[in-house]
Design a protein around this motif. Structure first.
Motif, mmCIF file in Angstrom:
data_model
loop_
_atom_site.group_PDB
_atom_site.id
_atom_site.type_symbol
_atom_site.label_atom_id
_atom_site.label_comp_id
_atom_site.label_asym_id
_atom_site.label_seq_id
_atom_site.Cartn_x
_atom_site.Cartn_y
_atom_site.Cartn_z
ATOM 1 N N MET A 37 0.825 -1.200 0.000
ATOM 2 C CA MET A 37 0.000 0.000 0.000
ATOM 3 C C MET A 37 0.861 1.252 0.000
ATOM 4 O O MET A 37 1.460 1.612 -0.993
ATOM 5 C CB MET A 37 -0.931 0.005 1.228
ATOM 6 C CG MET A 37 -2.206 -0.761 0.997
ATOM 7 S SD MET A 37 -3.023 -0.248 -0.520
ATOM 8 C CE MET A 37 -3.114 1.513 -0.257
ATOM 9 N N GLY A 89 -8.138 0.295 -10.219
ATOM 10 C CA GLY A 89 -7.694 -0.864 -9.455
ATOM 11 C C GLY A 89 -6.388 -1.425 -9.976
ATOM 12 O O GLY A 89 -5.528 -1.851 -9.196
ATOM 13 N N SER A 104 -10.075 9.515 0.323
ATOM 14 C CA SER A 104 -10.845 8.559 -0.475
ATOM 15 C C SER A 104 -11.836 9.296 -1.355
ATOM 16 O O SER A 104 -12.266 10.402 -1.041
ATOM 17 C CB SER A 104 -11.578 7.576 0.426
ATOM 18 O OG SER A 104 -12.692 8.202 1.005
ATOM 19 N N ASP A 110 -2.081 1.672 -6.544
ATOM 20 C CA ASP A 110 -1.971 0.740 -5.432
ATOM 21 C C ASP A 110 -3.160 0.860 -4.491
ATOM 22 O O ASP A 110 -3.123 0.356 -3.369
ATOM 23 C CB ASP A 110 -0.676 1.016 -4.640
ATOM 24 C CG ASP A 110 0.530 0.450 -5.370
ATOM 25 O OD1 ASP A 110 0.318 -0.469 -6.188
ATOM 26 O OD2 ASP A 110 1.652 0.909 -5.107
ATOM 27 N N ASN A 111 -4.179 1.565 -4.906
ATOM 28 C CA ASN A 111 -5.298 1.831 -4.007
ATOM 29 C C ASN A 111 -6.357 0.726 -4.048
ATOM 30 O O ASN A 111 -6.360 -0.134 -4.916
ATOM 31 C CB ASN A 111 -5.939 3.164 -4.376
ATOM 32 C CG ASN A 111 -5.054 4.331 -3.946
ATOM 33 O OD1 ASN A 111 -5.341 4.998 -2.981
ATOM 34 N ND2 ASN A 111 -3.953 4.550 -4.657
ATOM 35 N N TYR A 112 -7.208 0.813 -3.043
ATOM 36 C CA TYR A 112 -8.345 -0.099 -3.008
ATOM 37 C C TYR A 112 -9.513 0.491 -3.787
ATOM 38 O O TYR A 112 -9.710 1.705 -3.780
ATOM 39 C CB TYR A 112 -8.793 -0.348 -1.556
ATOM 40 C CG TYR A 112 -7.768 -1.125 -0.779
ATOM 41 C CD1 TYR A 112 -7.755 -2.522 -0.808
ATOM 42 C CD2 TYR A 112 -6.819 -0.463 -0.002
ATOM 43 C CE1 TYR A 112 -6.805 -3.236 -0.102
ATOM 44 C CE2 TYR A 112 -5.865 -1.169 0.714
ATOM 45 C CZ TYR A 112 -5.859 -2.557 0.668
ATOM 46 O OH TYR A 112 -4.931 -3.262 1.367
ATOM 47 N N GLN A 119 -13.786 -0.103 -5.184
ATOM 48 C CA GLN A 119 -15.053 -0.830 -5.037
ATOM 49 C C GLN A 119 -16.072 -0.181 -5.970
ATOM 50 O O GLN A 119 -16.041 1.031 -6.174
ATOM 51 C CB GLN A 119 -15.545 -0.709 -3.590
ATOM 52 C CG GLN A 119 -16.841 -1.460 -3.327
ATOM 53 C CD GLN A 119 -17.529 -0.959 -2.058
ATOM 54 O OE1 GLN A 119 -17.876 0.216 -1.957
ATOM 55 N NE2 GLN A 119 -17.726 -1.855 -1.120
ATOM 56 N N GLU A 164 -7.070 3.155 1.934
ATOM 57 C CA GLU A 164 -7.424 2.239 3.026
ATOM 58 C C GLU A 164 -8.373 1.159 2.494
ATOM 59 O O GLU A 164 -9.180 1.427 1.607
ATOM 60 C CB GLU A 164 -8.149 3.010 4.148
ATOM 61 C CG GLU A 164 -7.368 4.174 4.741
ATOM 62 C CD GLU A 164 -6.123 3.702 5.492
ATOM 63 O OE1 GLU A 164 -6.179 2.576 6.047
ATOM 64 O OE2 GLU A 164 -5.108 4.430 5.487
ATOM 65 N N PRO A 165 -8.306 -0.045 3.073
ATOM 66 C CA PRO A 165 -9.262 -1.076 2.674
ATOM 67 C C PRO A 165 -10.695 -0.567 2.816
ATOM 68 O O PRO A 165 -11.008 0.140 3.760
ATOM 69 C CB PRO A 165 -8.998 -2.224 3.655
ATOM 70 C CG PRO A 165 -7.587 -2.040 4.081
ATOM 71 C CD PRO A 165 -7.344 -0.546 4.064
ATOM 72 N N ILE A 166 -11.530 -0.913 1.870
ATOM 73 C CA ILE A 166 -12.909 -0.413 1.852
ATOM 74 C C ILE A 166 -13.826 -1.428 2.526
ATOM 75 O O ILE A 166 -13.918 -2.576 2.101
ATOM 76 C CB ILE A 166 -13.355 -0.137 0.395
ATOM 77 C CG1 ILE A 166 -12.465 0.960 -0.197
ATOM 78 C CG2 ILE A 166 -14.828 0.276 0.342
ATOM 79 C CD1 ILE A 166 -12.520 1.047 -1.700
ATOM 80 N N ARG A 167 -14.462 -1.005 3.603
ATOM 81 C CA ARG A 167 -15.302 -1.929 4.369
ATOM 82 C C ARG A 167 -16.779 -1.531 4.291
ATOM 83 O O ARG A 167 -17.598 -2.020 5.064
ATOM 84 C CB ARG A 167 -14.866 -1.962 5.830
ATOM 85 C CG ARG A 167 -13.382 -2.170 6.035
ATOM 86 C CD ARG A 167 -13.084 -3.014 7.259
ATOM 87 N NE ARG A 167 -11.643 -3.103 7.494
ATOM 88 C CZ ARG A 167 -10.853 -4.033 6.937
ATOM 89 N NH1 ARG A 167 -11.380 -4.929 6.124
ATOM 90 N NH2 ARG A 167 -9.562 -4.053 7.189
#
Lengths: 685, 685
Positions: free
Chosen positions: B1, B43, B18, B47-49, B51, B74-77
């Motif tokens: 990351m 994507g 984001s 290097d990012n997340y 969705q 950051e990981p997307i939750r």
């Protein structure tokens, strides 16, 4: 409710206030039907509570049935089978030797047994184990020769009415006269449609029963001091351990006692296990007359249970033959020139006595036209000798398949069937077709079997009639669902083709290592007849040896390819996929899938065992039922015409379609099986 | 990351780390496809997340789509749709007025809108509500005339590439040059198969985009002090309350806000609700030329959306006609004698602009051969006037169905369609057949609809195109499963027949009370044509009145019979059962049941909308696909031939079977519909 008065009690009921009766019958002997009738009489004609459970396996006929009847003034809350019975009836004498009929008997219970022995001789003919149980439990024993009573009344083997009368006479749950009146009423209701003669026979059987029912006096007989002997296993000691220890227990109705660990973890069962069952259910079996026989092979072809077989062999094979083993010179030209001998042999303990072989036999003794080349005779006197003859016959060398002319029935029927001794009804019209397919293609056959009769007699735990030859090759068989069988079988084809392709690709990739010649021969084989396939199998064996030789020397990458090819090598031999089921499957429930498979044009064989009715569930109409036909559960008669499945299949223009009936034209049936299997479908053309 | 450097940030991203972007597009304008492409670029090239969620309803085309794109280090939750967006794009100007596009905008977010207005004129053309949202949330507003850029690049209405470039330019998630390079790379990948011209057009559109993208200055514009105005309902005030309050909310994409109590408790929805939707999705609509028109009715027949209709009427009806309402004397002999006027009218706000009517029109202006009796013209200038004309046209009296010659298209097409304004794609080839069936039999039709395109555009919540006539009579419609539709429809027939039989039995039982004459007339009616059915309906009305008269005087037992008959009386009028689906249903997934229904010989009508491919799911091959055909998801080409469903149906010998194509021969189609419906099947012969 209230208290009920039993005027002619035989003892136990009054104390226990309830009857717990257990009946052992033979599938199709009418025991279950009679007991259903009895419990209805008890439920409707008294103020008592009643309950009945009936337990039978999925053998189509000829297996043990048990009826569990409870009756009494208190509500019945026992939602399980009877394990302590105060009345036990054994409707078939032979069960005495192989079923633990008295295990559930409580002390002082009543035991009724149908026997050919006179009352005074009965005791000495009981097995030690049963004698000991009677003495220990102080049972009251009654006997009747029900077969004789039924036969004299003109009812043949139907002993159910006779045994029902005995039950009411001994159990004393109804005043005897009332019970007999009720039985007669129900006989009139059940049989009046079948004519006054049938009704009269049954009434006569009722009247004759009580004068033939006797108590057996056993008090004072010597007592054995040894432990209760084990029930003998139904399976011979020479059977494989799994058959003896696991399947044998199931046959003894003790499957519930097996630990889970005894069962195959993936549900795969060994094939060829019916041969260990030896049901001995035929009263009469066919007897071959070599002098009359024309050696046409029709009896062998038509036998639904594969219990009549033919062989030709060198005369010197006869040196060790049992004295009663029959044989004669072969009549077939080419074999005659070699001086071969010919035998038709019956498996006496596997035969169901259906008599189809006799019906189909075309040969007559000219001096005595009623004598055919096959005639029925009582089994018991023949059993021992023919058992030995059968064993001897099986050990005669198999014919060389490569030199049989499979287009001639007399030749082709020398092929060993790989479907034998199924639990199908005696005289089943479906099984001869399955047997024929296994004779022709069984050693490389995969069968997807739809639900229906054929899935029941085909995978009838504990045993299966699908078997293998001496080399261990035989059909791989499975049953999925009623509604997806065609798709299920198509999956076999897709997987096989994929495996074959993978193996072929690996062969190409490893051509240098394996050797050009072998690889080319493996890939080029047409595999169109038995000889081709035989040669391809030899090549695959060579390949496997070669792979073993190369493997230790290969590097990691090649090694993986070699190991993969080893596991796929057998797919280089042609396989024959058969999708099989009845008309309920093919015309109705599974038709959507069948149509999809037809449309796919893939190389599969669809065999529809078209009985024109749902046979397995007792007779509901299917789309195959002809117009106007009445079935057991379609009493109004079919309104629509029979669906023309063959014509529908032909609309695709890519399927080989034929309709066959062995009884109408057996050569046509044989030819069609050969042509259908050799047709490759759309994909390969 | 790790941390990622954004070289050309437009603001918010750096702070929030984001991007939460929301895109409003029109089904089939390419927005969803472009956004799928964008998120892949993000994507794969950073290097990012990332969705992406895409939301669209089941309208075949022409409805609002939303794309929800998340992007960040950051990981997307967030497993839900975006409710606070820092980037919002509205790809279609007309959404500004009917969708709350800025509801999710956070303070300082970026707003991109595709508009025909120059940047300096944009503000004044925004609705008050949007202006207020922009001011309150301090949004950055950008605009482009994407249609002009796309059009100039030769791409017609395909604005997706243009808007994608704007997104990358404004969101600043990638260096602008890198983003543009990636877009071009992906254009080459996607379109190279379609030829260099298409690739070049798209590349040109990319290059022209940035010079046409402008920021809109709104600071300093006067601020409104009133509360935020409500979004206007898409449904007119004259709609029924349920349509306005419940379906209208769903149309506004606010269905989630409805309480459960607002929904029909048994899932039954009112029919005829598409007429309130007024989607206005056609850029051009057909315009009728009375002087050229031969009044053949073909345009009316072929219109997939029932937006072109014909009527004949007395000239005095024209007294209150709007000034632009077109009409001419009828050319049909019998009507001409009566001096009737004729009009072809278009529903301007329901038309999809598919142009099929123009293609099918056989009439040409001899002095100007490119001018037909129907020609396309831009909708906006026509909308207002034609809306009034349409309203006026609808209120003209309906033709008397009893005096139409339904075998002539020009006559028959005067019948009111009871299937209109569906969500099917513009130019749908299926819907004209459904419409035809409803014109002929809709007032007594029950439809079992298989899953597929027709179940989607047929029961497309919130609205349904199946409608009813002025008397409230129209098709009852339901969709069960893909695999059981034929059986589902057969059940309609079985239930109807049972109800009719019960009603008939009650009529007989109540003969004296009701009166011999009425009972006999009700039972004897042949119901073979419109006139018969009209009379039977009159009789049923008489019966109902009679029942009401008798009821108060009847005793308890009779009363029960009378009440039952009252509830069953309508079943004395003949009903028409239609089992409808596509080839995926009829040839494949539902074929087992279809075959069963065929075999039953019951009186049902099976309509297969055979597109020779699974249309609804994007193009998989079915058994109806012709040999060699390539479908979107069957690129290898079909190996097997097309299944001959008609021939298979004929093998039963009891079904009326026909294959029709309106485009090939419309009279034949009409005749077949009439014959098929009148054929009673096996049971009634």
């Amino acid at each position: 409710m209230g208290c009920y008065y039993y005027p002619s009690l035989t003892g136990i009921l009054f104390e226990r206030k309830s009857l717990r009766a257990l009946f052992y019958g033979l599938g199709s002997d009418g025991t279950v039907g009679a007991n259903k009738n009895s419990i209805k009489i008890l439920g409707e004609e008294t103020d008592n509570y009643v309950q009945a459970y009936f337990v039978y396996d999925s053998k189509k006929s000829g297996s043990v049935t048990t009826s569990h009847l409870r009756f009494g003034p208190e509500p019945i809350r026992s939602t399980y089978l009877i394990s302590s019975a105060n009345f036990i009836a054994c409707h078939q004498w032979e069960f005495i030797n192989r079923v633990d009929v008295l295990e559930a008997a409580v002390e002082g219970a009543t035991f009724l047994v149908n026997s050919i022995y006179k009352p005074k001789n009965l005791w000495d003919n009981l097995p030690k184990r049963v004698q000991k149980q009677i003495q220990e439990k102080q049972l009251k024993v009654y006997t009747i020769d029900a077969n004789e009573v039924a036969d004299k009344a003109g009812m043949g083997k139907r002993i159910n009415t006779v045994m029902q009368v005995c039950f009411f006479a001994l159990a004393g749950v109804l005043p005897r006269e009332d019970a007999i009146a009720e039985i007669k009423k129900s006989i009139r209701k059940t049989y009046s449609k079948k004519g006054e003669t049938i009704v009269a026979m049954n009434i006569q059987a009722v009247d004759k029963t009580l004068e033939n029912l006797f108590q057996v006096e056993w008090q004072g007989k010597p007592t054995d001091t040894e432990a209760l002997p084990e029930l003998p296993s139904p399976v011979s000691e020479s059977a494989p351990a799994f058959v003896h220890d696991v399947l044998g227990k199931m046959m003894m109705r003790q499957g519930d006692l097996l630990p889970v660990s005894a069962l195959p973890c993936d549900g795969t069962y060994p094939s060829g296990t019916t041969r260990w069952e030896k049901r001995n259910i035929a009263a009469e079996i066919p007897v071959w007359e070599p002098d009359v026989c024309v050696q046409c092979g029709k009896c062998v072809m038509v036998c639904p249970h594969a219990v009549i077989r033919a062989k030709v062999y060198e005369p010197e094979q006869l040196t060790l033959a049992p004295g009663t083993f029959k044989h004669t010179g072969t009549r077939t030209q080419e074999w005659k020139a070699q001086g071969l001998e010919f035998t038709i042999q019956v498996a006496p303990e596997d035969c169901t006595g259906c008599k189809i072989c006799v019906d189909v036999c075309p040969a007559k003794d000219k001096s005595s036209p009623n004598r055919k080349a096959i005639n029925m005779a009582p089994q018991p006197p023949l059993r021992e000798a023919e058992r030995d003859n059968w064993e001897f016959f099986l050990n005669l060398p198999e014919p060389d398949r490569l030199h049989l002319d499979v287009h001639k029935i007399a030749h082709q029927q020398m092929q060993t069937p790989l479907f034998e001794f199924s639990g199908a009804c005696g005289g089943c019209g479906e099984t001869p077709y399955l047997k024929l397919a296994t004779q022709l293609f069984g050693d490389r056959m995969l069968v997807a079997n739809a639900t229906g009769c054929s899935s029941i007699y085909g995978g009838n735990l504990p045993t299966t009639p699908w078997t293998h030859n001496a080399e261990g090759r035989g059909p791989a068989w499975s049953n999925s669902l009623f509604e997806d069988n065609a798709e299920f079988g198509l999956g076999f084809r897709v997987a096989l083709d994929r495996h074959t392709r993978q193996a072929s690709e690996l062969l190409q990739a490893l051509r240098t290592e394996i050797g050009e010649e072998l690889v080319d021969a493996l890939l080029a084989s047409p595999q169109q007849d038995e000889a081709d396939i035989f040669e391809q199998r030899e090549r695959v064996e060579s390949l496997k040896h070669r792979l073993e030789d190369i493997l230790p020397l290969a590097d990691a990458e090649k090694r993986l390819q070699l190991v993969n090819l080893r596991s796929l090598a057998d797919y280089l031999v042609k396989k024959s996929v058969w999708i099989i089921g009845g008309d309920g499957w093919a015309y109705d429930i599974g038709y959507g899938g069948l149509d999809h498979v037809l449309a796919s044009g893939r190389n599969v064989n669809l065999l529809v065992l078209d009985t024109e009715v749902y046979s397995n569930t007792g007779g509901q109409m299917s789309k195959s039922t002809p117009k106007g036909a009445v079935a057991k559960f379609a009493e109004g008669g079919k309104v629509a015409t029979k669906k023309d499945l063959g014509l529908i299949a032909m609309t695709y223009g890519t399927a080989y379609v034929a309709s066959v009936a062995m009884g109408a034209r057996d050569e046509h049936t044989l030819r069609v099986f050969l042509e259908a299997e050799s047709y490759k479908g759309l994909a390969k053309k």
